[in-house]
Design an enzyme around this catalytic site. Sequence first.
Site, PDB file in Angstrom:
ATOM      1  N   ALA A 192       0.848  -1.189   0.000  1.00 25.80           N
ATOM      2  CA  ALA A 192       0.000   0.000   0.000  1.00 25.80           C
ATOM      3  C   ALA A 192       0.883   1.237   0.000  1.00 25.80           C
ATOM      4  O   ALA A 192       1.841   1.340   0.772  1.00 25.80           O
ATOM      5  CB  ALA A 192      -0.901   0.002   1.232  1.00 25.80           C
ATOM      6  N   SER A 224       2.585  -2.242   4.230  1.00 24.36           N
ATOM      7  CA  SER A 224       2.659  -0.799   4.009  1.00 24.36           C
ATOM      8  C   SER A 224       3.974  -0.434   3.339  1.00 24.36           C
ATOM      9  O   SER A 224       4.983  -1.138   3.487  1.00 24.36           O
ATOM     10  CB  SER A 224       2.565  -0.054   5.332  1.00 24.36           C
ATOM     11  OG  SER A 224       3.777  -0.189   6.073  1.00 24.36           O
ATOM     12  N   ASP A 225       3.958   0.661   2.585  1.00 26.50           N
ATOM     13  CA  ASP A 225       5.237   1.259   2.222  1.00 26.50           C
ATOM     14  C   ASP A 225       5.905   1.704   3.520  1.00 26.50           C
ATOM     15  O   ASP A 225       5.250   1.917   4.545  1.00 26.50           O
ATOM     16  CB  ASP A 225       5.023   2.440   1.270  1.00 26.50           C
ATOM     17  CG  ASP A 225       6.253   2.710   0.409  1.00 26.50           C
ATOM     18  OD1 ASP A 225       7.367   2.280   0.781  1.00 26.50           O
ATOM     19  OD2 ASP A 225       6.101   3.359  -0.641  1.00 26.50           O
ATOM     20  N   TRP A 226       7.205   1.882   3.470  1.00 29.56           N
ATOM     21  CA  TRP A 226       7.974   2.100   4.694  1.00 29.56           C
ATOM     22  C   TRP A 226       7.628   3.464   5.305  1.00 29.56           C
ATOM     23  O   TRP A 226       7.901   4.515   4.728  1.00 29.56           O
ATOM     24  CB  TRP A 226       9.460   1.971   4.391  1.00 29.56           C
ATOM     25  CG  TRP A 226       9.999   0.588   4.634  1.00 29.56           C
ATOM     26  CD1 TRP A 226      11.093   0.291   5.382  1.00 29.56           C
ATOM     27  CD2 TRP A 226       9.490  -0.666   4.183  1.00 29.56           C
ATOM     28  NE1 TRP A 226      11.289  -1.084   5.415  1.00 29.56           N
ATOM     29  CE2 TRP A 226      10.314  -1.692   4.693  1.00 29.56           C
ATOM     30  CE3 TRP A 226       8.399  -1.024   3.410  1.00 29.56           C
ATOM     31  CZ2 TRP A 226      10.097  -3.048   4.454  1.00 29.56           C
ATOM     32  CZ3 TRP A 226       8.165  -2.372   3.165  1.00 29.56           C
ATOM     33  CH2 TRP A 226       9.003  -3.363   3.673  1.00 29.56           C
TER      34      TRP A 226
END
Length: 828
Positions: A192, A224-226
């Site tokens: 995401a 999630s993206d970081w």
Amino acid sequence: MGTSDEEIDRLLGKLTPRARALLLDGATTWRTRAEPALGLRELVMSDGPAGVRGEAWDERITSVLLPSASALAATWDEDLVESLGGLLAAEARRKGVDVLLAPTLNLHRSPLGGRHFECFSEDPELTGRVGAALVRGVQAHGVAATAKHYVANDSETDRLTVDVRVDERALREVYLAPFEAAVAAGVRLVMAGYNAVDGTTMTANALLSDPLKGEWGFDGVVVSDWGAVRSTEDTARSGLDLAMPGPDSPWGEALARAVADGTVPEDTVDDKVRRLLRLAAWLGALGEGEPTASGAARAGTEAPPAPRPAVAPRERVLARRAVAAGSVLLSNRGVLPLDPGRLRTVAVIGAHAARTRTQGGGSAGVFPPHEVSVLDGVRAALRGRARVVHVPGPRPDGPAPPLGHDACTDPRSGLPGVLLRMLDADGRELYAERRRGGRLLEPRLVPGAHTVEVSARLRPRTAGRWTLGVAGFGRMSLALDGRPLLAGEFTPPTDDPAVVHVNPPAQYAGADLAVGQDALLVARRELAPGTGRATVVSAAPPVPDAAASPAEAARAAVGADAAIVVVGTTEHGECEGYDRTTLSLGATQNALVRAVAAANPRTVAVVNSGGPVELPWRDAVGAVLLAWFPGQEGGDGLADVLFGRAEPGGRLPTTWPAALADAPVTRTLPADGRLPYDEGLHVGHRGWLRHARVPAYWFGHGLGYTTWAHEELTVPPRAGAGEDVTVRVRVRNTGARSGREVVQVYLARPGSAVERPVRWFAGYAAVRARPGESVTATVRVPARALRHWCVRERAWRTETGRWRVLAGPSAGEVPLVADLEVVGPRTG
């Protein structure tokens, strides 16, 4: 062990609700949490897609570097991309990596997108097909792939907060389509993005549940993206399964408390944990027994780098083949291929010739074991046959490059490279080591570390005013031979991890240096919360006279049998975290090409960029060859093309404008935090056709070393709604050399009851033929190419009636046309 739902539920029952919640954020930057009660080990993740960096930013830990994703899409060769995915998987297993954070399935919506090199194309069908091929190749070898960044994360400006406004039909038919293809290919993770869509951040967006998990049946992990998770309850109640990085994410203990007080249902968390356990079981990371190859012997990020096995010859051969397969011959006036037997002198011109840019900037960067420049490749190809003269030309516009090991020495050992020291608050040395260059993104942390110091003894080869710099955040200083050059406090303007940790801006100062007089350069930066560790020290010689460089290049070109001039973008021009503001290569590079072309009609311009650039001199040169960012074997693969050992196999995956102002979609700058996708369905070649504009080069364009005639299109008289359609196109090789042609099929729907593009890409097939030979390409047009999303009914529908099928070598050249009657119920 088994992976049945019953077995997963049995394991889940061993954990308390709190223990389940704690599994759902990272243990470290790149690892998930272990759970001994289940025999669950940590899962290790790594950035991609051009290489597998592993857990550390350390130039001593090298990685095979493939051509950029835009170059892979340009191959229009799914079998080759699948093989390259297998190469990435082998690299991941060698490094103990379980999950590769690739492929990137966002689209080339605007030519200004700063991360185009990491994305495949402007078209959802081509992106989906190439992305699915990479997924299959990676996962066939036991490494999980990750489709990212879900969804509409197609530009970099304000990417952490931008709210993309896109209508439902365009979202379904254009931006979600490549992710649907990846799910159909069995992708194990979906990432995401940072952005919001229609008012809701993607890590809390309902699109994670439907269509992703519901309609499409995705049973993997949504990660999630970081740093994209910024809250607890709304994201935990969404379809997001794993918050990265850890251990200080907004989930962890906060999520456990939310479960305990009932604000996040236990069932919701249980579904997320089931998905994580299912992934771990597939990876061999769950239950008792011997660890898999990818799970064995993982070195921590702060441990000394382990030696990496040499790159296998077959890997180099495959990477080199990919360079030629993706290179696009944009124009050719009888100059290419060059015949080595008829060459006595070849002039190779341009800074990018000697320092070819092999990859884009940002978190996907890796450290290759070697890099073959265009100059290296040409010299190797002509060794013993012809003389190669190199003129560097002007330095490309942009910041000074990081110090390389060939330009300085470690002042302590005298060996090539720099000296890295970690100091305490009193300036005492805690740790020291020699490093190969000045780009140090993760200096090793030691207890009590307060300051990073990088020192190098410069060995100037050019006298005059040098530009010296240090990049990073916090309190920094730069000194030369003990004389302060700059000092100050530099606050991060953003919390974008790509800027803070990978590509921080530099501060510069000038200093006069003399040849033969070494100078000691010392950079320091204090470590402070929120500023990362990245420290980059750079030095650039005096800028050559802008007028003298083209003149020198022209003199070399006049005396040569052929000239190869290489121009391209810089890291700060195409990089994660930034969109471009122009497509120009700059006045100095454009002047260089014009000067060389005027001096020698047998001039080949090689373009070293990851996405579209303006080529105002394209009609003045003998040939234009698009190299993309070609990876570590770039120079050899391009030499194969230049000298005819291989055909330029590429076709453009994105339409290239002659000038930025011509492009129908350019906006990447949000207004009041919102970025409207007002063009709807009309992205890429669709937008050009809608506005009746002619680009420099159409989507699908590319020349080989022979010529083709598209002779006949055969379409079935009718097809049922919801069925694939098989189209046959006969083509003939009209040239004197065997070759490969990419036959493309487009659709149109005259008189449609719904809005549609003028025509749109629907399928392709590649064929090979000898001179004079006719062959038939069989192209499968998938049923999805004929369907549209009905917003009112919230369902896919297919119009019945007369459709138009078109075939040819590009979106702008479709000489063959036939009608197709679609019959049956209005269904998808």
